[in-house]
Design a protein around this motif. Structure first.
Motif, PDB file in Angstrom:
ATOM      1  N   ALA A  74       6.630  -1.526  -7.673  1.00 30.52           N
ATOM      2  CA  ALA A  74       5.369  -1.740  -6.962  1.00 30.52           C
ATOM      3  C   ALA A  74       5.592  -1.946  -5.467  1.00 30.52           C
ATOM      4  O   ALA A  74       4.719  -1.635  -4.657  1.00 30.52           O
ATOM      5  CB  ALA A  74       4.621  -2.917  -7.571  1.00 30.52           C
ATOM      6  N   ALA A  75       6.773  -2.441  -5.078  1.00 28.70           N
ATOM      7  CA  ALA A  75       7.045  -2.686  -3.661  1.00 28.70           C
ATOM      8  C   ALA A  75       7.119  -1.391  -2.859  1.00 28.70           C
ATOM      9  O   ALA A  75       6.956  -1.403  -1.638  1.00 28.70           O
ATOM     10  CB  ALA A  75       8.338  -3.473  -3.498  1.00 28.70           C
ATOM     11  N   ASP A  76       7.354  -0.281  -3.519  1.00 24.02           N
ATOM     12  CA  ASP A  76       7.416   1.012  -2.825  1.00 24.02           C
ATOM     13  C   ASP A  76       6.034   1.519  -2.431  1.00 24.02           C
ATOM     14  O   ASP A  76       5.912   2.461  -1.670  1.00 24.02           O
ATOM     15  CB  ASP A  76       8.106   2.060  -3.706  1.00 24.02           C
ATOM     16  N   ARG A  77       5.013   0.893  -2.969  1.00 23.98           N
ATOM     17  CA  ARG A  77       3.634   1.300  -2.670  1.00 23.98           C
ATOM     18  C   ARG A  77       3.041   0.360  -1.637  1.00 23.98           C
ATOM     19  O   ARG A  77       3.457  -0.770  -1.503  1.00 23.98           O
ATOM     20  CB  ARG A  77       2.801   1.256  -3.946  1.00 23.98           C
ATOM     21  N   GLY A  78       2.053   0.841  -0.934  1.00 29.82           N
ATOM     22  CA  GLY A  78       1.330  -0.028  -0.012  1.00 29.82           C
ATOM     23  C   GLY A  78       1.732   0.155   1.435  1.00 29.82           C
ATOM     24  O   GLY A  78       2.550   0.995   1.786  1.00 29.82           O
ATOM     25  N   THR A  79       1.159  -0.685   2.257  1.00 33.22           N
ATOM     26  CA  THR A  79       1.363  -0.608   3.698  1.00 33.22           C
ATOM     27  C   THR A  79       2.732  -1.160   4.085  1.00 33.22           C
ATOM     28  O   THR A  79       3.397  -1.841   3.299  1.00 33.22           O
ATOM     29  CB  THR A  79       0.290  -1.432   4.429  1.00 33.22           C
ATOM     30  N   PHE A  80       3.127  -0.895   5.312  1.00 32.39           N
ATOM     31  CA  PHE A  80       4.392  -1.426   5.815  1.00 32.39           C
ATOM     32  C   PHE A  80       4.360  -2.952   5.799  1.00 32.39           C
ATOM     33  O   PHE A  80       5.346  -3.593   5.432  1.00 32.39           O
ATOM     34  CB  PHE A  80       4.685  -0.902   7.222  1.00 32.39           C
ATOM     35  N   ALA A  81       3.229  -3.538   6.161  1.00 34.22           N
ATOM     36  CA  ALA A  81       3.102  -4.999   6.156  1.00 34.22           C
ATOM     37  C   ALA A  81       3.331  -5.551   4.743  1.00 34.22           C
ATOM     38  O   ALA A  81       3.977  -6.589   4.566  1.00 34.22           O
ATOM     39  CB  ALA A  81       1.739  -5.424   6.678  1.00 34.22           C
ATOM     40  N   LYS A  82       2.825  -4.877   3.743  1.00 36.19           N
ATOM     41  CA  LYS A  82       3.021  -5.290   2.348  1.00 36.19           C
ATOM     42  C   LYS A  82       4.505  -5.206   1.974  1.00 36.19           C
ATOM     43  O   LYS A  82       5.049  -6.093   1.317  1.00 36.19           O
ATOM     44  CB  LYS A  82       2.181  -4.398   1.423  1.00 36.19           C
ATOM     45  N   LYS A  83       5.190  -4.157   2.434  1.00 36.70           N
ATOM     46  CA  LYS A  83       6.620  -4.000   2.156  1.00 36.70           C
ATOM     47  C   LYS A  83       7.437  -5.095   2.838  1.00 36.70           C
ATOM     48  O   LYS A  83       8.390  -5.613   2.257  1.00 36.70           O
ATOM     49  CB  LYS A  83       7.100  -2.616   2.594  1.00 36.70           C
ATOM     50  N   VAL A  84       7.054  -5.458   4.053  1.00 44.54           N
ATOM     51  CA  VAL A  84       7.735  -6.547   4.763  1.00 44.54           C
ATOM     52  C   VAL A  84       7.545  -7.850   3.992  1.00 44.54           C
ATOM     53  O   VAL A  84       8.495  -8.617   3.787  1.00 44.54           O
ATOM     54  CB  VAL A  84       7.225  -6.686   6.219  1.00 44.54           C
ATOM     55  N   ASP A  85       6.324  -8.118   3.539  1.00 42.25           N
ATOM     56  CA  ASP A  85       6.034  -9.330   2.788  1.00 42.25           C
ATOM     57  C   ASP A  85       6.847  -9.377   1.490  1.00 42.25           C
ATOM     58  O   ASP A  85       7.452 -10.403   1.175  1.00 42.25           O
ATOM     59  CB  ASP A  85       4.538  -9.413   2.477  1.00 42.25           C
ATOM     60  N   GLN A  86       6.898  -8.281   0.752  1.00 43.17           N
ATOM     61  CA  GLN A  86       7.659  -8.215  -0.499  1.00 43.17           C
ATOM     62  C   GLN A  86       9.145  -8.454  -0.237  1.00 43.17           C
ATOM     63  O   GLN A  86       9.813  -9.155  -0.981  1.00 43.17           O
ATOM     64  CB  GLN A  86       7.464  -6.864  -1.191  1.00 43.17           C
TER      65      GLN A  86
END
Length: 120
Positions: A74-86
């Motif tokens: 799931a971390a591969d999906r979403g915005t860059f900000a979401k990836k940074v948070d994960q």
């Protein structure tokens, strides 16, 4: 200039096996699915991750199947900000797992003072 920390990857069956019968450091589940999940965050390549290679065995978090999926897939999906948070969340869970390994006696810190209660 930043350097890659991949010269000699740390591999340890003892570190990985210590996840057995532990609670998930993310959600607390103790459902028999907890494994030592390798870091897959934005900086994982700095710790040895590459095609067909996992990062150092020190870069692990005790995660249940559900949380492992959340960080791996799931971390591969979403915005860059979401990836940074994960990625940041995963790094925090790695630190919690390393403290657990010290408390378990799997990792020994020379000159360590204090009890496991100090890290809670």
């Amino acid at each position: 200039m930043a350097t890659t920390l991949t010269r000699s990857l740390i591999r340890s069956k003892k570190l990985l096996d210590a996840a057995r019968d532990q609670a998930c450091v993310n959600c607390g589940a103790k459902d028999g699915t907890v494994v030592a999940a390798h870091y897959t965050g934005l900086r994982s390549h700095r710790f040895g991750k590459g095609t067909g290679h996992k990062p150092h065995d020190l870069c692990i978090a005790d995660l249940c199947q559900r949380c492992h999926y959340k960080f791996d897939v799931a971390a591969d999906r979403g915005t860059f900000a979401k990836k940074v948070d994960q990625s940041e969340q995963f790094l925090f869970l790695i630190i919690q797992t390393l403290i657990r390994r010290i408390d378990q006696g799997v990792i020994t810190v020379k000159g360590r003072k204090g009890s496991p209660d100090e890290f809670s």
